[in-house]
Write a protein that holds these residues in place. Structure first.
Motif, PDB file in Angstrom:
ATOM      1  N   ARG A  33       0.835  -1.214   0.000  1.00 21.59           N
ATOM      2  CA  ARG A  33       0.000   0.000   0.000  1.00 21.59           C
ATOM      3  C   ARG A  33       0.865   1.259   0.000  1.00 21.59           C
ATOM      4  NH1 ARG A  33      -2.219   1.096   5.554  1.00 21.59           N
ATOM      5  NH2 ARG A  33      -0.098   1.931   5.658  1.00 21.59           N
ATOM      6  N   ASP A  34       1.879   1.283   0.880  1.00 23.43           N
ATOM      7  CA  ASP A  34       2.720   2.478   0.974  1.00 23.43           C
ATOM      8  C   ASP A  34       3.583   2.661  -0.269  1.00 23.43           C
ATOM      9  OD1 ASP A  34       1.670   3.137   3.410  1.00 23.43           O
ATOM     10  OD2 ASP A  34       3.330   2.347   4.587  1.00 23.43           O
ATOM     11  N   SER A  35       4.015   1.571  -0.868  1.00 25.55           N
ATOM     12  CA  SER A  35       4.813   1.713  -2.094  1.00 25.55           C
ATOM     13  C   SER A  35       3.951   2.265  -3.231  1.00 25.55           C
ATOM     14  CB  SER A  35       5.437   0.372  -2.485  1.00 25.55           C
ATOM     15  OG  SER A  35       4.444  -0.592  -2.799  1.00 25.55           O
ATOM     16  N   ALA A  36       2.697   1.823  -3.290  1.00 25.34           N
ATOM     17  CA  ALA A  36       1.790   2.378  -4.299  1.00 25.34           C
ATOM     18  C   ALA A  36       1.523   3.855  -4.027  1.00 25.34           C
ATOM     19  CB  ALA A  36       0.486   1.587  -4.305  1.00 25.34           C
ATOM     20  N   LEU A  37       1.405   4.188  -2.751  1.00 28.02           N
ATOM     21  CA  LEU A  37       1.189   5.581  -2.347  1.00 28.02           C
ATOM     22  C   LEU A  37       2.368   6.454  -2.776  1.00 28.02           C
ATOM     23  CD1 LEU A  37      -1.018   7.111  -0.695  1.00 28.02           C
ATOM     24  CD2 LEU A  37       0.440   6.782   1.316  1.00 28.02           C
ATOM     25  N   LEU A  38       3.586   5.950  -2.542  1.00 30.21           N
ATOM     26  CA  LEU A  38       4.775   6.705  -2.928  1.00 30.21           C
ATOM     27  C   LEU A  38       4.911   6.766  -4.441  1.00 30.21           C
ATOM     28  CD1 LEU A  38       7.374   8.192  -2.074  1.00 30.21           C
ATOM     29  CD2 LEU A  38       8.519   5.966  -2.066  1.00 30.21           C
ATOM     30  N   ALA A  39       4.622   5.659  -5.122  1.00 30.48           N
ATOM     31  CA  ALA A  39       4.761   5.618  -6.579  1.00 30.48           C
ATOM     32  C   ALA A  39       3.882   6.669  -7.249  1.00 30.48           C
ATOM     33  CB  ALA A  39       4.415   4.224  -7.096  1.00 30.48           C
ATOM     34  N   LEU A  42       5.799   9.916  -7.622  1.00 33.98           N
ATOM     35  CA  LEU A  42       7.154   9.862  -8.193  1.00 33.98           C
ATOM     36  C   LEU A  42       7.090   9.968  -9.714  1.00 33.98           C
ATOM     37  CD1 LEU A  42       8.939   6.980  -6.206  1.00 33.98           C
ATOM     38  CD2 LEU A  42       9.252   9.446  -5.920  1.00 33.98           C
ATOM     39  N   PRO A  43       8.110  10.540 -10.332  1.00 31.65           N
ATOM     40  CA  PRO A  43       8.163  10.564 -11.796  1.00 31.65           C
ATOM     41  C   PRO A  43       8.476   9.171 -12.340  1.00 31.65           C
ATOM     42  CG  PRO A  43      10.193  11.445 -10.885  1.00 31.65           C
ATOM     43  CD  PRO A  43       9.277  11.214  -9.717  1.00 31.65           C
ATOM     44  N   SER A  44       8.133   8.943 -13.588  1.00 34.30           N
ATOM     45  CA  SER A  44       8.412   7.653 -14.222  1.00 34.30           C
ATOM     46  C   SER A  44       9.663   7.758 -15.090  1.00 34.30           C
ATOM     47  CB  SER A  44       7.225   7.200 -15.065  1.00 34.30           C
ATOM     48  OG  SER A  44       6.965   8.137 -16.100  1.00 34.30           O
ATOM     49  N   HIS A  45      10.309   6.604 -15.265  1.00 34.38           N
ATOM     50  CA  HIS A  45      11.448   6.482 -16.178  1.00 34.38           C
ATOM     51  C   HIS A  45      12.543   7.511 -15.892  1.00 34.38           C
ATOM     52  CE1 HIS A  45       8.959   3.648 -18.352  1.00 34.38           C
ATOM     53  NE2 HIS A  45       8.008   4.567 -18.455  1.00 34.38           N
ATOM     54  N   ARG A  46      12.875   7.630 -14.627  1.00 32.82           N
ATOM     55  CA  ARG A  46      13.950   8.529 -14.222  1.00 32.82           C
ATOM     56  C   ARG A  46      14.981   7.746 -13.406  1.00 32.82           C
ATOM     57  NH1 ARG A  46      12.039  13.834 -14.562  1.00 32.82           N
ATOM     58  NH2 ARG A  46      14.209  14.468 -14.341  1.00 32.82           N
ATOM     59  N   ARG A  47      16.020   8.448 -12.993  1.00 35.02           N
ATOM     60  CA  ARG A  47      17.049   7.843 -12.132  1.00 35.02           C
ATOM     61  C   ARG A  47      16.893   8.461 -10.742  1.00 35.02           C
ATOM     62  NH1 ARG A  47      22.183   9.809 -15.174  1.00 35.02           N
ATOM     63  NH2 ARG A  47      20.938  11.691 -14.869  1.00 35.02           N
ATOM     64  N   GLN A  67       8.278   0.114  -9.776  1.00 35.29           N
ATOM     65  CA  GLN A  67       6.894   0.130 -10.273  1.00 35.29           C
ATOM     66  C   GLN A  67       6.693   1.239 -11.307  1.00 35.29           C
ATOM     67  OE1 GLN A  67       3.957   0.373  -7.133  1.00 35.29           O
ATOM     68  NE2 GLN A  67       2.495   1.333  -8.508  1.00 35.29           N
ATOM     69  N   ARG A  68       7.400   2.355 -11.110  1.00 34.24           N
ATOM     70  CA  ARG A  68       7.283   3.495 -12.037  1.00 34.24           C
ATOM     71  C   ARG A  68       8.201   3.361 -13.256  1.00 34.24           C
ATOM     72  NH1 ARG A  68       3.448   6.411 -12.681  1.00 34.24           N
ATOM     73  NH2 ARG A  68       4.532   8.399 -12.891  1.00 34.24           N
ATOM     74  N   LEU A 111      -5.978   5.490  -4.284  1.00 32.08           N
ATOM     75  CA  LEU A 111      -5.075   4.494  -4.839  1.00 32.08           C
ATOM     76  C   LEU A 111      -5.829   3.397  -5.581  1.00 32.08           C
ATOM     77  CD1 LEU A 111      -2.393   3.891  -2.076  1.00 32.08           C
ATOM     78  CD2 LEU A 111      -2.162   5.176  -4.203  1.00 32.08           C
ATOM     79  N   ASP A 112      -5.244   2.974  -6.692  1.00 30.34           N
ATOM     80  CA  ASP A 112      -5.687   1.766  -7.382  1.00 30.34           C
ATOM     81  C   ASP A 112      -4.685   0.675  -7.036  1.00 30.34           C
ATOM     82  OD1 ASP A 112      -6.498  -0.246  -9.015  1.00 30.34           O
ATOM     83  OD2 ASP A 112      -6.031   0.783 -10.911  1.00 30.34           O
ATOM     84  N   MET A 113      -5.085  -0.307  -6.202  1.00 27.00           N
ATOM     85  CA  MET A 113      -4.163  -1.330  -5.723  1.00 27.00           C
ATOM     86  C   MET A 113      -4.017  -2.500  -6.691  1.00 27.00           C
ATOM     87  SD  MET A 113      -2.816  -0.205  -3.060  1.00 27.00           S
ATOM     88  CE  MET A 113      -1.992  -1.686  -2.502  1.00 27.00           C
ATOM     89  N   ASP A 114      -4.715  -2.442  -7.828  1.00 28.59           N
ATOM     90  CA  ASP A 114      -4.563  -3.490  -8.839  1.00 28.59           C
ATOM     91  C   ASP A 114      -3.337  -3.147  -9.686  1.00 28.59           C
ATOM     92  OD1 ASP A 114      -4.945  -5.669 -10.423  1.00 28.59           O
ATOM     93  OD2 ASP A 114      -6.547  -4.766 -11.623  1.00 28.59           O
ATOM     94  N   ILE A 115      -2.173  -3.475  -9.141  1.00 28.02           N
ATOM     95  CA  ILE A 115      -0.910  -3.016  -9.731  1.00 28.02           C
ATOM     96  C   ILE A 115      -0.269  -4.141 -10.524  1.00 28.02           C
ATOM     97  CG2 ILE A 115       1.411  -2.167  -9.211  1.00 28.02           C
ATOM     98  CD1 ILE A 115       0.155  -1.063  -6.577  1.00 28.02           C
ATOM     99  N   GLU A 116       0.238  -3.820 -11.684  1.00 25.87           N
ATOM    100  CA  GLU A 116       1.015  -4.779 -12.467  1.00 25.87           C
ATOM    101  C   GLU A 116       2.497  -4.443 -12.275  1.00 25.87           C
ATOM    102  OE1 GLU A 116       1.600  -6.297 -17.074  1.00 25.87           O
ATOM    103  OE2 GLU A 116      -0.197  -5.201 -16.493  1.00 25.87           O
ATOM    104  N   TYR A 117       3.207  -5.319 -11.599  1.00 28.53           N
ATOM    105  CA  TYR A 117       4.612  -5.056 -11.317  1.00 28.53           C
ATOM    106  C   TYR A 117       5.478  -5.417 -12.524  1.00 28.53           C
ATOM    107  CZ  TYR A 117       3.356  -4.354  -6.422  1.00 28.53           C
ATOM    108  OH  TYR A 117       2.799  -3.872  -5.262  1.00 28.53           O
ATOM    109  N   PRO A 118       6.610  -4.756 -12.679  1.00 23.24           N
ATOM    110  CA  PRO A 118       7.458  -4.985 -13.853  1.00 23.24           C
ATOM    111  C   PRO A 118       8.200  -6.316 -13.773  1.00 23.24           C
ATOM    112  CG  PRO A 118       8.532  -3.467 -12.355  1.00 23.24           C
ATOM    113  CD  PRO A 118       7.166  -3.711 -11.793  1.00 23.24           C
TER     114      PRO A 118
END
Length: 561
Positions: A33-39, A42-47, A67-68, A111-118
């Protein structure tokens, strides 16, 4: 064993505890839950660079960044100068405070908790090797590589760990060894890990349970706390970052009931081999699926599925190999060649001749400063060496050891600067980087920098800056310097004498408490209150970030109490 993401999001295990944060057990569901909250923040495809003290917050950031679709960059330290050196390697920096702030700013209800992880192959982590020059070198790893190594190691250790055992980390999760053993392996194997940092034995020995697994370094095992004799015994103790000396392995066994498992490898290779020094003839055993061979110079090369980029990875460690088993012994590195007076000198060779002396337990030889090409030697003495040191002094002992080396080496290879120490400084990984070693040859200050002093008749506050060159940090403890308690007492007595006109000695010291370690670079306040009727001074050290660090009461002759 499932992969990291399959384990953390397993639908049947969401209510299972995954880490201990203070007195609270944090479930896998909470971490997801907290990782989804933080994601979501956060910006995507960055370092994204992350340096956390909390393993819980670190794990949340790790999942969120991957995840991002971003890369996680793992600085070895959050010090500004270090981050400046690697600033081209990242776009955003997160520490504990910043992660907490971003978690507060988002709303769980959105939050949408239906997450597809990489896929693990697409999850990238960038580490930095310390190196002998101190220049950080980026090393790129994929989660797939790391999972492959964990799947090889887990069958070796899991059968020896009892049900319910926890993973207790004394090392940082900011490097490959700590990341694997403190975070990724516990998640993948379904074991609880501790979130709080515990770089010193004093910070964790009261929380140990029988069968727990300790993740340590040679620096920890060479400085065992006496109180460990009374703690419940762990099932396994891991150590990595450098070879552990035989005496430390035996002392660990005597105190904690098990021989440390040393894991040999590097950031580039991951784990290569392991050993337990049950005798002084212990050899390194390659991990399953790791092959070993020697090149023409007698240096070790290794081959394994989790080492990417080359079929055989060439190391700079000389070794001998048993051709039937692949087991090996290390003989030192070949890349430690320097030029002194125009001649090539092998530092490893000089060290080997030094440690052959009955006076020397351990030694390292180096050129401490770029502008001074005299060799320096840092030496740990045996009991016989300490007796000689007391009898003839440091200068004459250095000359004596030079004569021993001169039987084998040219004049250019004879050290001219000597430092005799209780322990050779190491970092948190047990390595001996040049920046720590060279400090021993620099001029040391003996007093803190006084930034501000305020005083009334019975109250004084002195604001102090503790620069890293203070002599009191030297050797206390190697790789993990903290201000000794005796130094804190000395300063309190000294400043009380100066500010309140009290004697330079006390009759008694009571109510003494050391709550939190004081480290190089800290800015602290010494608060002193003088009770004239009772002839006593209450003192307290504190900092803006950590609050109360230590305190006590100084009592003088004539105390009415």
């Amino acid at each position: 064993m499932t992969g990291f993401f399959n384990a953390i999001q397993h639908p049947d295990q969401q209510d299972a505890p995954q880490c201990i944060d203070g007195d609270r057990q944090v479930t896998r569901k909470e971490l997801c839950r907290d990782s989804a909250l933080l994601a979501a923040n956060l910006p995507s495809h960055r370092r994204i660079a992350v340096h956390c003290l909390s393993a819980r917050l670190f794990t949340i950031a790790l999942i969120a960044i991957w995840q991002r679709g971003s890369q996680i960059v793992l600085p070895a330290t959050p010090k500004p100068a270090y981050l400046e050196d690697i600033k081209e390697q990242f776009d955003l920096f997160l520490d504990d405070a910043e992660i907490e702030k971003r978690l507060r700013e988002n709303k769980p209800s959105n939050l949408d908790m239906d997450i597809e992880y990489p896929a693990a192959i697409n999850c990238i982590a960038v580490f930095f090797t310390s190196g002998s020059t101190g220049t950080p070198k980026p090393i790129i790893k994929t989660l797939a590589q790391i999972e492959a190594e964990i799947s090889v190691q887990d069958p070796l250790w899991s059968p020896r760990i009892p049900e319910g055992a926890r993973i207790i980390g004394l090392v940082s999760h900011q490097h490959i060894y700590g990341l694997i053993f403190r975070v990724l392996w516990p998640v993948m194997s379904g074991r609880v890990f501790t979130a709080d940092p515990a770089p010193f034995w004093e910070m964790m020995q009261g929380n140990l349970l029988a069968g727990d697994v300790l993740i340590t370094s040679p620096a920890h095992l060479k400085n065992l706390h006496p109180g460990l004799i009374d703690v419940p015994q762990p099932s396994l103790i891991f150590s990595s970052g450098g070879p552990l000396d035989y005496d430390a392995a035996q002392a660990t066994h005597q105190m904690l009931g098990t021989y440390p498992i040393e894991v040999y490898g590097s950031t580039e290779t991951g784990g290569i081999a392991y050993r337990q020094q049950t005798s002084d003839q212990a050899v390194w055993i390659p991990l399953p699926c790791v092959e070993t061979q020697l090149n023409d110079q007698g240096c070790l090369a290794v081959k394994a599925p989790h080492i990417a980029g080359v079929e055989w990875y060439q190391l700079e460690d000389r070794a001998t190999i048993d051709q039937l088993t692949g087991q090996f012994r290390l003989l030192g590195r070949v890349d430690r060649i320097v030029k002194v007076e125009g001649k090539r000198v092998s530092l490893s060779s000089v060290e080997r001749h030094l440690t052959a002396s009955e006076l020397v337990a351990d030694a390292i030889v180096l050129i401490p400063n770029d502008d001074d090409h005299r060799l320096g030697a840092i030496v740990v003495l045996t009991q016989a060496g300490k007796e000689q040191h007391r009898e003839i002094g440091a200068f004459r002992l250095g000359r004596l050891l030079r004569r021993e080396i001169a039987k084998f080496e040219d004049d250019a290879a004879l050290p001219q600067r000597w430092r005799f120490v209780d322990d050779i400084p190491t970092d948190s990984q047990g390595k001996r980087p040049l920046h720590l070693l060279s400090v021993l040859f620099a001029k040391k200050s003996t007093e803190p920098e006084v930034l501000e002093t305020t005083k009334t008749d019975d109250h004084a506050q002195i604001r102090l800056k503790l620069n890293g060159d203070l002599i009191y940090f030297n050797g206390h403890f190697p790789g993990m310097p903290i201000l000794p308690g005796v130094t804190q007492l000395h300063w309190a007595v000294s400043y009380a004498a100066s500010v309140f006109g009290l004697p330079a000695t006390t009759r008694e010291i009571t109510q003494l408490k050391f709550r939190k370690p004081i480290q190089p670079g800290n800015i602290i306040t010494l608060d002193m209150r003088f009770d004239a009727s009772g002839q006593r001074v209450k003192f307290q050290y504190s900092s803006d970030d950590e609050g109360n660090l230590s305190s006590g009461v100084l009592k003088y002759d004539g105390d009415a109490a």
